[in-house]
Design a protein around this motif. Structure first.
Motif, short mmCIF file in Angstrom:
data_model
loop_
_atom_site.label_atom_id
_atom_site.label_comp_id
_atom_site.label_asym_id
_atom_site.label_seq_id
_atom_site.Cartn_x
_atom_site.Cartn_y
_atom_site.Cartn_z
N HIS A 373 16.23 -8.31 -38.77
CA HIS A 373 14.99 -8.58 -38.15
C HIS A 373 13.79 -8.62 -38.84
CE1 HIS A 373 16.92 -7.97 -34.27
NE2 HIS A 373 17.74 -6.94 -34.90
N THR A 374 13.94 -8.36 -40.29
CA THR A 374 12.68 -8.65 -40.93
C THR A 374 13.03 -9.27 -42.22
OG1 THR A 374 13.25 -6.44 -41.88
CG2 THR A 374 11.73 -6.41 -40.01
N MET A 375 11.91 -9.92 -42.94
CA MET A 375 11.97 -10.21 -44.45
C MET A 375 10.66 -9.68 -45.15
SD MET A 375 10.89 -14.29 -44.49
CE MET A 375 12.28 -14.89 -43.71
N SER A 376 11.14 -9.47 -46.42
CA SER A 376 9.80 -9.04 -47.17
C SER A 376 9.50 -9.74 -48.38
CB SER A 376 10.30 -7.53 -47.61
OG SER A 376 11.25 -7.39 -48.19
N VAL A 377 8.42 -9.86 -48.79
CA VAL A 377 8.07 -10.60 -50.11
C VAL A 377 6.96 -9.34 -50.83
CG1 VAL A 377 8.02 -12.76 -49.28
CG2 VAL A 377 5.96 -11.51 -48.96
N VAL A 378 6.99 -9.50 -51.97
CA VAL A 378 6.00 -8.85 -52.97
C VAL A 378 5.10 -9.49 -53.61
CG1 VAL A 378 5.98 -7.39 -55.14
CG2 VAL A 378 7.87 -7.05 -53.58
N VAL A 379 3.82 -9.32 -53.55
CA VAL A 379 2.52 -10.00 -53.99
C VAL A 379 2.05 -9.17 -55.00
CG1 VAL A 379 0.58 -11.12 -53.10
CG2 VAL A 379 2.36 -11.01 -51.60
N LYS A 380 2.02 -9.89 -56.39
CA LYS A 380 1.19 -9.48 -57.62
C LYS A 380 -0.17 -9.84 -57.29
CE LYS A 380 1.36 -6.72 -61.41
NZ LYS A 380 1.91 -7.63 -62.55
N CYS A 381 -1.06 -8.91 -57.03
CA CYS A 381 -2.72 -9.16 -56.79
C CYS A 381 -3.24 -9.23 -58.08
CB CYS A 381 -3.23 -8.35 -55.73
SG CYS A 381 -2.07 -8.21 -54.15
N ASN A 382 -3.92 -10.48 -58.55
CA ASN A 382 -4.82 -10.48 -59.74
C ASN A 382 -6.06 -10.87 -59.44
OD1 ASN A 382 -2.96 -9.40 -61.58
ND2 ASN A 382 -2.02 -11.16 -61.47
N GLU A 383 -6.37 -11.87 -58.62
CA GLU A 383 -7.47 -12.69 -58.60
C GLU A 383 -7.20 -13.73 -57.44
OE1 GLU A 383 -7.74 -15.83 -62.23
OE2 GLU A 383 -9.01 -14.15 -62.27
N GLY A 384 -8.38 -14.38 -56.98
CA GLY A 384 -8.21 -15.54 -55.97
C GLY A 384 -7.74 -15.09 -54.73
N TRP A 385 -6.85 -15.77 -54.20
CA TRP A 385 -6.26 -15.82 -52.88
C TRP A 385 -5.37 -14.39 -52.93
CZ3 TRP A 385 -1.37 -15.12 -50.71
CH2 TRP A 385 -1.47 -15.42 -49.48
N THR A 386 -4.56 -14.10 -53.81
CA THR A 386 -4.05 -12.60 -53.89
C THR A 386 -4.85 -11.57 -53.66
OG1 THR A 386 -3.79 -12.94 -56.35
CG2 THR A 386 -1.97 -13.87 -54.70
N SER A 387 -6.06 -11.74 -54.46
CA SER A 387 -6.97 -10.41 -54.49
C SER A 387 -7.64 -10.15 -53.36
CB SER A 387 -8.07 -10.71 -55.62
OG SER A 387 -8.92 -9.65 -55.64
N SER A 388 -8.11 -11.69 -52.52
CA SER A 388 -8.24 -11.53 -50.98
C SER A 388 -7.48 -10.81 -50.15
CB SER A 388 -8.85 -12.84 -50.76
OG SER A 388 -9.76 -13.48 -51.35
N LEU A 389 -6.24 -11.18 -50.28
CA LEU A 389 -5.22 -10.44 -49.47
C LEU A 389 -5.22 -8.99 -49.78
CD1 LEU A 389 -2.93 -10.24 -47.55
CD2 LEU A 389 -1.48 -11.23 -49.44
N TYR A 390 -5.28 -8.58 -50.84
CA TYR A 390 -5.21 -7.00 -51.40
C TYR A 390 -6.65 -6.55 -50.64
CZ TYR A 390 -4.94 -2.86 -54.06
OH TYR A 390 -5.04 -1.51 -54.21
N ASP A 391 -7.63 -7.06 -50.91
CA ASP A 391 -8.98 -6.52 -50.37
C ASP A 391 -8.85 -6.12 -48.80
OD1 ASP A 391 -9.88 -6.30 -52.80
OD2 ASP A 391 -10.91 -8.23 -52.86
N MET A 392 -8.34 -7.15 -48.27
CA MET A 392 -8.42 -7.13 -46.53
C MET A 392 -7.31 -6.18 -46.02
SD MET A 392 -6.72 -9.99 -44.18
CE MET A 392 -7.75 -11.46 -44.79
N ILE A 393 -6.12 -5.90 -46.78
CA ILE A 393 -5.27 -4.79 -46.45
C ILE A 393 -6.02 -3.24 -46.89
CG2 ILE A 393 -3.05 -3.75 -46.80
CD1 ILE A 393 -1.92 -6.59 -47.02
#
Length: 731
Positions: A373-393
């Motif tokens: 029922h689920t799938m997962s991904v790992v996001v390495k957050c450095n800058e730009g779009w991924t950093s915005s995702l980290y800050d949001m969570i």
């Protein structure tokens, strides 16, 4: 037996279509083809299909037919169980690295042969065209050129044909759902570099073509008259200039220094390809456009089907933030239980609250056989779009509100291999650097599951993991249960971790895993959507859509031409050559741009109709959908009935140095008894080049084991932007 015959028939058909398409390019520059083709067009112009129907059938449809048959073939391959696949491919040695260079990357013998044959095609086309032009030079009295100027103008014109050949192939490596390269076992991430090579070659030839033409106009004092002309018939020079400038802007903003530092600029200017293609059509004319149209047609259909597939959006079920200085997040997404994907598959993710247009790819770290029922991904957050995702969570974690607000997102994919190539080996050597570990997490989970199902999979696995800091080991968190307690029925798994920028002692993998096991989990509200990720439509469905689109295009084109271009004017309207002024007749001619617009309108109508059909079919399918499960459901449970062995002590960790791959390559075959070994690499370019260089030596005969087996090198080439594809590569 019946399946084997069907596979053989499909392969023969694909070979015939591909060979015929290549033969077409070889024959096109010859005088024989020119004479025969002119007669065929004259005959076809009196039929209901017209010359445009003939051009579409000969130049465009063979590649579309190859795509349709290829999709049917891939659909059959994906249904084959792993145990029924061959253990070894006869051509597997041709995939070994032959050239390892920091400038061109890692090239296999097949790639070198393909590049050589491509440049041979360019040389042949140019020689055949220019030799014919020099034999029959026709003066252009309106320009009053000297002999050397006339010859140089013909040279410049023929460079435009070389750019046209590059354009014909340019969009094929960028296909995802209708991926032709997947027939060769090449995934989208690896084929992107072919797109880069072709784009650079096209701009090079087009720049010579345009600059040389402007030079001749300048020395003959006609540049002001010719440069701004949008003539009624013949080649439209102004359209060609606009196309060239647009192509140069796209190419310049895609150079590595700009792409890495100004990714948004690269991303948005790359979408100017629509402007480039439209003005190329006006400049070259419909007859030349048919030769490059197959790639454009398939790409347009692929793009629209992907847009439909990504609708409607879904939500993040939960997120785990690893508590260490290096930022990383594991996202859990809802998945339809019927969705199955292969290990190393990729999804493209868009979060509108961060950017409404940017899509970013990430490797799936879960197994569809383990997590229903689920799938997962790992996001390495450095800058730009991924950093915005980290800050949001992180902001959600720090907030005092009880329920966490939902995070809507759209998903494309999963895209992955049709078959599990790594499963044909007796042993696997996995080499990862930084976030390059993510594709291997799904492989480890898949092997653990499939071996319990008695399929033939590798029995010994050595994972060499290279990181800068010890905290980066936390990316192994999702397979920590496999690392610490392995059931006796699972294959032998050993991990060697190399921490390159730390010097510590008395540290163990168990200790680091325990220290880094502290995570904070956020469970989000899922009120934003009742839809789980359903994945791509079947290959058979996409093949049917491709066939339907081609039929709609041809029917629309025939209707438009018979309505707007009378039959007595069609031949004159389609002419795309510079005609001397004294040979022009007073006969009324339909503007060539009108014929081009009819082709463009037919293309848009065909895609629009198919998009509408796809939306209706998907809407009916989603009506029967089930709501996503909560983040606490669908998790794989640990089996307690099987005997377990503690193997975490067998794993090794080394500080302050890089791995000695020559030593690893020498020891691992001895440990496996010289069995068939598959080598998979994912990580920074320097890591891949180091391993490829060693594999190159081994493939040339250096004994690496007791039985002298040569490893099969399967480079997990990730050619996308290194700073943005955080789901694949090390920062």
């Amino acid at each position: 037996m019946a399946k084997a015959i069907l596979f053989a028939v499909l392969k023969v058909l694909m070979v015939i279509l591909f060979a015929g398409w290549i033969a077409l390019w070889l024959l096109k520059p010859t005088n024989l083809w020119t004479r025969k083709w002119k007669g065929a067009e004259d005959s076809a112009s009196h039929t209901v299909f017209g010359y445009y129907g003939l051009n579409f059938a000969v130049y465009t449809f063979p590649l579309i037919a190859l795509t349709i048959i290829g999709l049917v073939y891939l659909n059959l391959v994906s249904r084959e169980p792993p145990r029924s696949r061959p253990t070894r491919s006869a051509t597997i040695g041709f995939s070994n690295p032959v050239v390892v260079n920091s400038f061109v990357g890692i090239l296999s013998s097949i790639e070198i042969l393909a590049v050589f044959l491509f440049f041979l095609l360019l040389a042949w086309t140019y020689y055949a065209r220019i030799s014919h032009d020099f034999k029959k030079l026709m003066p252009i009295k309106s320009l009053k050129l000297d002999l050397w100027q006339l010859k140089y103008l013909r040279v410049a014109t023929r460079f435009g044909l070389l750019a046209e050949i590059c354009l014909a192939l340019l969009l094929l490596p960028t296909l995802r759902g209708l991926a032709l390269f997947q027939l060769l076992g090449i995934q989208f991430e690896a084929s992107v570099r072919y797109h880069i090579w072709l784009g650079t070659s096209m701009i090079f030839f087009a720049a010579i073509h345009g600059a040389s033409t402007l030079f001749i106009w300048g020395v003959s004092h006609h540049i002001q008259d010719e440069m701004w002309r949008w003539q009624k018939t013949g080649r439209i020079y102004l359209a060609g200039e606009i196309a060239l400038v647009t192509g140069l802007v796209i190419w310049i903003t895609s150079l590595p220094p700009i792409r890495r530092r100004r990714f948004e600029m690269f991303y948005y200017t790359h979408h100017l390809y629509t402007v480039f293609l439209i003005f190329f059509l006006f400049h070259a004319g419909d007859r030349h456009f048919y030769t490059v149209f197959p790639g454009i047609f398939i790409f347009g259909l692929d793009k629209l089907l992907r847009i439909v597939q990504s609708r409607p959006g879904t939500c993040v079920l939960s997120a785990r933030i690893f508590l260490f200085p290096s930022k990383a997040i594991e996202l859990t997404l809802p998945k339809d239980p019927r969705l199955k994907y292969a290990p190393t598959s990729v999804i493209y993710m868009k979060i509108p609250s961060i950017s409404r247009f940017q899509w970013h790819p990430f490797s799936i770290t879960s197994s569809s056989n383990v997590d229903d029922h689920t799938m997962s991904v790992v996001v390495k957050c450095n800058e730009g779009w991924t950093s915005s995702l980290y800050d949001m969570i992180q902001a959600e974690l720090d907030s005092d509100t009880g329920a966490m607000s939902s995070i809507p997102l759209s998903i494309e994919g999963p895209y992955g291999p049709a078959s599990l190539d790594f499963s044909r080996h007796d042993s696997l050597l996995l080499i990862a650097g930084g976030a390059g570990i993510t594709p291997f997490l799904s492989i480890l989970k898949e092997i653990a599951y499939v071996n319990s199902s008695r399929y033939r999979f590798p029995t010994r696995i050595l994972l060499v993991y290279v990181v800068k800091k010890s905290q980066d080991i936390c990316l192994l968190n999702s397979v920590s249960s496999q690392l610490q307690n392995q059931p006796s029925t699972q294959p032998s798994l050993k991990i060697e971790v190399y921490v390159t920028q730390e010097a510590r002692y008395n540290a163990t993998v168990r200790g680091l895993m325990n220290d880094l096991s502290l995570v904070r989990t956020v469970n989000f509200s899922t009120k934003c959507s009742n839809y789980a990720v359903r994945g791509l439509e079947s290959s058979i469905w996409m093949a049917a859509m491709a066939a339907l689109s081609s039929i709609k295009f041809l029917v629309s084109l025939i209707c438009f031409n018979h309505i707007f271009v009378p039959s007595e004017k069609m031949s004159a309207a389609s002419e795309k050559m510079v005609v001397p002024s004294d040979k022009k007749t007073s006969k009324e001619k339909t503007p060539s741009s009108v014929v081009d617009l009819l082709l463009l309108a037919s293309f848009i109508i065909a895609l629009a109709c198919n998009t509408f059909v796809a939306i209706i079919l998907r809407w009916k399918r989603l009506k029967k959908d089930i709501p996503p499960v909560s983040s606490k459901q669908g998790k794989a449970t640990e089996q307690s009935s099987v005997e377990k062995r503690s193997t975490v002590e067998e794993h090794e960790i080394h500080f302050g140095g890089r791995p000695n791959f020559q030593d690893i390559f020498s020891k691992f075959p001895n440990e496996t008894g010289g069995s068939d070994i598959g080598v998979l690499v994912c990580g920074p370019e320097s890591l891949k080049e180091s391993v490829a260089s060693l594999c190159q030596l081994k493939s040339q005969g250096l004994n690496i084991g007791a039985k002298g087996k040569k490893p099969y090198f399967n480079e997990d080439q990730k050619s996308l932007d290194r700073e943005k594809v955080q789901g694949y590569l090390s920062a």
